[in-house]
Design an enzyme around this catalytic site. Sequence first.
Site, mmCIF file in Angstrom:
data_model
loop_
_atom_site.group_PDB
_atom_site.id
_atom_site.type_symbol
_atom_site.label_atom_id
_atom_site.label_comp_id
_atom_site.label_asym_id
_atom_site.label_seq_id
_atom_site.Cartn_x
_atom_site.Cartn_y
_atom_site.Cartn_z
ATOM 1 N N ASN A 44 33.617 32.607 -79.374
ATOM 2 C CA ASN A 44 34.802 32.927 -80.186
ATOM 3 C C ASN A 44 34.520 32.631 -81.657
ATOM 4 O O ASN A 44 33.784 31.689 -81.996
ATOM 5 C CB ASN A 44 36.059 32.216 -79.672
ATOM 6 C CG ASN A 44 35.951 30.718 -79.538
ATOM 7 O OD1 ASN A 44 34.865 30.172 -79.374
ATOM 8 N ND2 ASN A 44 37.070 30.034 -79.600
ATOM 9 N N VAL A 45 35.093 33.453 -82.509
ATOM 10 C CA VAL A 45 34.933 33.342 -83.962
ATOM 11 C C VAL A 45 36.321 33.437 -84.587
ATOM 12 O O VAL A 45 36.904 34.519 -84.643
ATOM 13 C CB VAL A 45 34.001 34.453 -84.512
ATOM 14 C CG1 VAL A 45 33.819 34.298 -86.020
ATOM 15 C CG2 VAL A 45 32.634 34.407 -83.823
ATOM 16 N N GLU A 57 34.647 37.144 -75.685
ATOM 17 C CA GLU A 57 34.361 38.411 -75.004
ATOM 18 C C GLU A 57 34.175 39.546 -76.005
ATOM 19 O O GLU A 57 33.485 40.527 -75.710
ATOM 20 C CB GLU A 57 35.490 38.743 -74.024
ATOM 21 C CG GLU A 57 35.606 37.780 -72.848
ATOM 22 C CD GLU A 57 36.450 36.538 -73.138
ATOM 23 O OE1 GLU A 57 36.658 36.214 -74.329
ATOM 24 O OE2 GLU A 57 36.907 35.909 -72.178
ATOM 25 N N CYS A 88 41.265 35.937 -71.290
ATOM 26 C CA CYS A 88 42.662 36.271 -71.597
ATOM 27 C C CYS A 88 42.924 37.729 -71.217
ATOM 28 O O CYS A 88 42.001 38.488 -70.914
ATOM 29 C CB CYS A 88 42.970 36.016 -73.075
ATOM 30 S SG CYS A 88 42.310 37.262 -74.204
HETATM 31 N N1 THU Z 1 39.506 32.468 -76.303
HETATM 32 C C1 THU Z 1 38.399 33.203 -76.003
HETATM 33 O O1 THU Z 1 37.423 33.212 -76.764
HETATM 34 N N2 THU Z 1 38.402 33.921 -74.864
HETATM 35 C C2 THU Z 1 39.418 33.936 -73.944
HETATM 36 O O2 THU Z 1 39.391 34.701 -73.007
HETATM 37 C C3 THU Z 1 40.513 32.960 -74.098
HETATM 38 C C4 THU Z 1 40.692 32.433 -75.489
HETATM 39 C C5 THU Z 1 39.521 31.723 -77.581
HETATM 40 C C6 THU Z 1 40.401 32.318 -78.641
HETATM 41 C C7 THU Z 1 40.635 31.133 -79.548
HETATM 42 O O3 THU Z 1 39.591 31.065 -80.492
HETATM 43 C C8 THU Z 1 40.557 29.936 -78.619
HETATM 44 O O4 THU Z 1 40.002 30.413 -77.396
HETATM 45 C C9 THU Z 1 41.887 29.285 -78.336
HETATM 46 O O5 THU Z 1 42.807 30.227 -77.896
#
Ligand code: THU
Length: 137
Positions: A44-45, A57, A88
Site C-alpha cells: 500500500n502507498v 493490490e 477490501c
Molecule cells: N489496504 C490494502 O492495502 N489492501 C486491502 O485490501 C485493505 C486495506 C490498506 C489501505 C490503507 O493504506 C491501509 O490498508 C489501512 O486501510
Amino acid sequence: MEINWEQLKVAAVAAMKSAYAPYSHFPVGAAALVDDGRIVSGCNVENASYGVGLCAECGLVGNLAMTGGGKLVAFYCVDGNSNILMPCGRCRQLLFEHSAEGMLLQTISGVKTIEQVLPDAFGPRELEEGFGADQRG
Ligand code: THU
C-alpha cells in the site's frame, strides 16, 4: 498448477516491508502467483490526501501488467504482523479482472476461490455480452 503458499507468504511479507503507510500505520503486502509461474507483489502507498491512497493490490496489478500480464492463479495478503488480511471490496474487483478460472485466495477462513469472495461478480464478460449501444436496437 502447483501453489507454494509459503513462497507467496514470503513474497507478501517482503512487499509489506516496502509499504508507505505513514497515516494509517497499517502496512499491507500482497503477492500472487501468475499462470506462467512468476510472482507479482505490491504494497500500500498512502497519500496526504487520504482518499487517494493506493491499496497493496493496486501495486500488484500494476506489477502484473508491467511484467508481462497474465492471469492470477493464487493470492496472499498480509498485514504488518504478517497475518493473513482479506482484500477490501474494491481490491476483490481488481483481482477478479485479472483472475484465472478458479483463482485461489488464502483467507482468514481458509483457502477460497475468487468467486466465493466476490460472488456474481461484474466483469469483462458482462461488457462483452451486455447491452452495449449496438445491441439496444
Ligand atoms: N489496504 C490494502 O492495502 N489492501 C486491502 O485490501 C485493505 C486495506 C490498506 C489501505 C490503507 O493504506 C491501509 O490498508 C489501512 O486501510
